[in-house]
Scaffold this motif. Structure first.
Motif, PDB file in Angstrom:
ATOM      1  N   LEU A   1      20.658  31.881  15.157  1.00  0.00           N
ATOM      2  CA  LEU A   1      19.464  31.321  15.804  1.00  0.00           C
ATOM      3  C   LEU A   1      19.181  29.910  15.270  1.00  0.00           C
ATOM      4  N   THR A   2      19.282  29.753  13.960  1.00  0.00           N
ATOM      5  CA  THR A   2      19.064  28.441  13.346  1.00  0.00           C
ATOM      6  C   THR A   2      20.137  27.457  13.802  1.00  0.00           C
ATOM      7  N   ALA A   3      21.367  27.938  13.910  1.00  0.00           N
ATOM      8  CA  ALA A   3      22.459  27.057  14.348  1.00  0.00           C
ATOM      9  C   ALA A   3      22.233  26.610  15.798  1.00  0.00           C
ATOM     10  N   PHE A   4      21.842  27.553  16.674  1.00  0.00           N
ATOM     11  CA  PHE A   4      21.556  27.195  18.081  1.00  0.00           C
ATOM     12  C   PHE A   4      20.455  26.130  18.140  1.00  0.00           C
ATOM     13  N   ALA A   5      19.487  26.234  17.214  1.00  0.00           N
ATOM     14  CA  ALA A   5      18.323  25.340  17.249  1.00  0.00           C
ATOM     15  C   ALA A   5      18.709  23.890  17.005  1.00  0.00           C
ATOM     16  N   GLY A   6      19.773  23.671  16.222  1.00  0.00           N
ATOM     17  CA  GLY A   6      20.221  22.309  15.944  1.00  0.00           C
ATOM     18  C   GLY A   6      19.124  21.458  15.318  1.00  0.00           C
ATOM     19  N   LEU A   7      18.449  22.012  14.322  1.00  0.00           N
ATOM     20  CA  LEU A   7      17.348  21.282  13.670  1.00  0.00           C
ATOM     21  C   LEU A   7      17.872  20.059  12.923  1.00  0.00           C
ATOM     22  N   LEU A   8      17.080  18.998  12.885  1.00  0.00           N
ATOM     23  CA  LEU A   8      17.462  17.821  12.104  1.00  0.00           C
ATOM     24  C   LEU A   8      17.498  18.206  10.627  1.00  0.00           C
ATOM     25  N   PRO A   9      18.459  17.671   9.852  1.00  0.00           N
ATOM     26  CA  PRO A   9      18.496  17.990   8.418  1.00  0.00           C
ATOM     27  C   PRO A   9      17.205  17.526   7.730  1.00  0.00           C
ATOM     28  N   LEU A  10      16.790  18.281   6.708  1.00  0.00           N
ATOM     29  CA  LEU A  10      15.512  17.944   6.052  1.00  0.00           C
ATOM     30  C   LEU A  10      15.560  16.575   5.375  1.00  0.00           C
ATOM     31  N   ALA A  11      16.742  16.141   4.927  1.00  0.00           N
ATOM     32  CA  ALA A  11      16.853  14.815   4.295  1.00  0.00           C
ATOM     33  C   ALA A  11      16.395  13.719   5.263  1.00  0.00           C
ATOM     34  N   ARG A  12      16.561  13.959   6.555  1.00  0.00           N
ATOM     35  CA  ARG A  12      16.159  12.952   7.559  1.00  0.00           C
ATOM     36  C   ARG A  12      14.645  12.746   7.582  1.00  0.00           C
ATOM     37  N   TYR A  13      13.894  13.726   7.072  1.00  0.00           N
ATOM     38  CA  TYR A  13      12.435  13.574   7.019  1.00  0.00           C
ATOM     39  C   TYR A  13      11.997  12.955   5.688  1.00  0.00           C
ATOM     40  N   GLY A  14      12.977  12.689   4.797  1.00  0.00           N
ATOM     41  CA  GLY A  14      12.648  12.033   3.530  1.00  0.00           C
ATOM     42  C   GLY A  14      12.687  12.944   2.315  1.00  0.00           C
ATOM     43  N   PHE A  15      13.069  14.209   2.476  1.00  0.00           N
ATOM     44  CA  PHE A  15      13.093  15.117   1.324  1.00  0.00           C
ATOM     45  C   PHE A  15      14.234  14.763   0.378  1.00  0.00           C
ATOM     46  N   THR A  16      13.964  14.837  -0.920  1.00  0.00           N
ATOM     47  CA  THR A  16      14.997  14.557  -1.923  1.00  0.00           C
ATOM     48  C   THR A  16      15.043  15.711  -2.929  1.00  0.00           C
ATOM     49  N   HIS A  17      16.134  15.772  -3.674  1.00  0.00           N
ATOM     50  CA  HIS A  17      16.291  16.834  -4.684  1.00  0.00           C
ATOM     51  C   HIS A  17      15.210  16.744  -5.757  1.00  0.00           C
ATOM     52  N   ALA A  18      14.697  15.530  -5.979  1.00  0.00           N
ATOM     53  CA  ALA A  18      13.660  15.360  -7.019  1.00  0.00           C
ATOM     54  C   ALA A  18      12.395  16.142  -6.680  1.00  0.00           C
ATOM     55  N   GLU A  19      12.212  16.471  -5.407  1.00  0.00           N
ATOM     56  CA  GLU A  19      10.983  17.174  -5.000  1.00  0.00           C
ATOM     57  C   GLU A  19      11.108  18.701  -5.103  1.00  0.00           C
ATOM     58  N   ILE A  20      12.320  19.175  -5.391  1.00  0.00           N
ATOM     59  CA  ILE A  20      12.540  20.632  -5.405  1.00  0.00           C
ATOM     60  C   ILE A  20      11.671  21.339  -6.459  1.00  0.00           C
ATOM     61  N   PRO A  21      11.620  20.837  -7.724  1.00  0.00           N
ATOM     62  CA  PRO A  21      10.833  21.588  -8.727  1.00  0.00           C
ATOM     63  C   PRO A  21       9.371  21.790  -8.317  1.00  0.00           C
ATOM     64  N   SER A  22       8.730  20.755  -7.736  1.00  0.00           N
ATOM     65  CA  SER A  22       7.313  20.923  -7.381  1.00  0.00           C
ATOM     66  C   SER A  22       7.168  21.902  -6.212  1.00  0.00           C
ATOM     67  N   LEU A  23       8.131  21.902  -5.285  1.00  0.00           N
ATOM     68  CA  LEU A  23       8.054  22.852  -4.163  1.00  0.00           C
ATOM     69  C   LEU A  23       8.268  24.282  -4.667  1.00  0.00           C
ATOM     70  N   VAL A  24       9.208  24.449  -5.607  1.00  0.00           N
ATOM     71  CA  VAL A  24       9.452  25.791  -6.173  1.00  0.00           C
ATOM     72  C   VAL A  24       8.195  26.267  -6.909  1.00  0.00           C
ATOM     73  N   GLU A  25       7.556  25.346  -7.596  1.00  0.00           N
ATOM     74  CA  GLU A  25       6.341  25.679  -8.351  1.00  0.00           C
ATOM     75  C   GLU A  25       5.228  26.152  -7.412  1.00  0.00           C
ATOM     76  N   SER A  26       5.151  25.536  -6.230  1.00  0.00           N
ATOM     77  CA  SER A  26       4.065  25.911  -5.303  1.00  0.00           C
ATOM     78  C   SER A  26       4.416  27.141  -4.466  1.00  0.00           C
ATOM     79  N   ALA A  27       5.684  27.592  -4.533  1.00  0.00           N
ATOM     80  CA  ALA A  27       6.068  28.784  -3.757  1.00  0.00           C
ATOM     81  C   ALA A  27       5.377  30.019  -4.320  1.00  0.00           C
ATOM     82  N   ALA A  28       5.056  30.943  -3.424  1.00  0.00           N
ATOM     83  CA  ALA A  28       4.365  32.161  -3.868  1.00  0.00           C
ATOM     84  C   ALA A  28       4.880  33.356  -3.090  1.00  0.00           C
ATOM     85  N   GLN A  29       4.891  34.509  -3.736  1.00  0.00           N
ATOM     86  CA  GLN A  29       5.398  35.733  -3.090  1.00  0.00           C
ATOM     87  C   GLN A  29       4.526  36.127  -1.904  1.00  0.00           C
ATOM     88  N   ARG A  30       3.220  35.848  -2.003  1.00  0.00           N
ATOM     89  CA  ARG A  30       2.263  36.284  -0.975  1.00  0.00           C
ATOM     90  C   ARG A  30       2.522  37.759  -0.629  1.00  0.00           C
TER      91      ARG A  30
END
Ligand SMILES: [Fe+2]
Length: 390
Positions: A342-371
């Motif tokens: 389903l994701t492959a059919f969608a052909g979504l633009l890569p997240l890097a194209r929106y400006g995401f970098t590896h440096a932002e991963i730790p803060s995103l992981v920190e804000s993730a929650a099991q909910r």
């Protein structure tokens, strides 16, 4: 035993092809004489819009038109609420995608506030950043979705953004904000740009799957989630590949998105939404694109963790088996393959194209929650998923 749960549901729902043509009659029955129409530019240009305006005019219902685009921001909602408060509108009608419906919802609240209690910024009522409880009154609100995604037409919240380093995406939320009337007309979705259909559809599928597998799922949400997820998943795969003009499939997808909005606050969401929210505040990635990238790898990681202790997750594995039956695949492993396809059919633009970098991963992981996810994922697992996506 039915465990404790709560639900805020739509007042009235009208569903079916060409039902938009019934809107003027439904408006008239409710006694409204002037509508604030908050619409997407694409709806404004459509033949359906011209015909709606003519019908309203013929019935003596006047309108003020407010085209809006992009996800609602604090500034946009404040400005629009002031204008709507000053016009003679006795109801707000949102016609568009999730962002347009969220804008209309917030404007119905803030215009009422401005008209009867004086102007105040919507930011003061937002969860986590505001200092006032959200008001329980608003102008009457009608929602007409033209995409199948967020389910905003069925929810009690509007997500309002402020972009930038100090940015946020926060909800204006109250039980009283569920729209009074929802008109779902699947013909409005035929011809939707493929990228919009893909991102919004993946959001709906994510909301349904997270609600379905949730630790807080209840008999009410389970009964709705499985059927809707079965329909929405298959319909999305088909409209993205071979059947873009099939109104019946757009109906299944619209139904799935609506049901996701009905059940997600009751059942609760999981890791995908806990990460997609902060991602949207960091960079202007559409919510559905963020969800779409995360859906398959996060679900795969959840299944892998549950397999370490299958006895504790019998319910979730049975649910995945039932879903596999509806998607006509073999068991939980093939459900994962279906999601990847389903994701492959969608052909979504890569997240890097929106400006995401590896440096932002730790803060995103920190804000993730099991909910309400059925099993916890470690920071290492989540970091690993994000590092493959950025
Ligand atoms: Fe979502």
């Amino acid at each position: 035993m039915v465990s404790r749960f709560s639900l805020s549901a739509t007042g009235s729902l009208v569903f079916g092809p060409k039902e938009l043509s019934n809107l003027p009659r439904l408006v008239s029955l409710r006694g409204f004489s002037h509508l604030a129409l908050v619409v997407s530019p694409s709806f404004q240009r459509s033949p359906e819009a011209s015909s709606l305006f003519l019908q309203l005019q013929a019935m003596g219902i006047s309108t003020s038109l407010f085209p809006v685009s992009g996800e609602p921001t604090v500034e946009q909602v404040d400005a629009l609420a002031t204008t709507v408060a000053a016009c003679p509108a006795d109801a707000v009608v949102g016609i568009g995608g999730g962002s347009v419906l969220d804008t209309a919802k917030a404007v119905s609240v803030m215009a009422y506030q401005a008209r009867f209690h004086g102007s105040v910024s919507v930011q003061r009522f937002l969860e986590g950043v505001g200092d006032l409880p959200p008001p329980g009154r608003r102008l009457p609100l009608i929602a007409v979705p033209t995409t199948a995604g967020t389910g905003s037409e069925a929810t009690k919240n509007a997500v309002i953004a402020r972009l930038g380093p100090q940015g946020f995406k926060k909800s204006l939320r109250h039980d009283a904000y569920v729209p009074d009337l929802v008109v779902i007309d699947p013909t409005l979705l035929v011809g939707l740009p493929r990228g919009v259909a893909a991102a919004s559809g993946l959001d709906a599928v994510t909301q349904l799957l997270e609600s379905y597998l949730s630790l807080n799922a209840n008999p009410f949400t389970d009964a709705l989630a499985l059927d809707a997820l079965g329909r929405a998943g298959k319909a999305l795969a088909l409209v993205l590949t071979t059947h873009a003009g099939d109104v019946g499939l757009w109906g299944d997808l619209s139904y799935g998105a609506y049901i996701s909005g009905v059940i997600m606050a009751s059942a609760g969401l999981g890791y995908v939404h806990s990460i997609a929210g902060p991602m949207g505040a960091l960079h202007p990635v559409p919510h559905g694109v963020a969800c779409g990238h995360l859906l398959a790898p996060v679900t795969k990681a959840l299944v892998r963790e549950m397999e370490l202790n299958p006895k504790a997750h019998v319910v979730q594995f049975e649910k995945l088996d039932r879903l596999a039956g509806l998607w006509e695949v073999e068991g939980p492993q093939e459900v994962l393959v279906f999601l990847e396809e389903l994701t492959a059919f969608a052909g979504l633009l890569p997240l890097a194209r929106y400006g995401f970098t590896h440096a932002e991963i730790p803060s995103l992981v920190e804000s993730a929650a099991q909910r309400s996810s059925p099993v916890a994922l470690s920071k290492e697992i989540l970091g690993g998923i994000l590092s493959k996506l950025f």
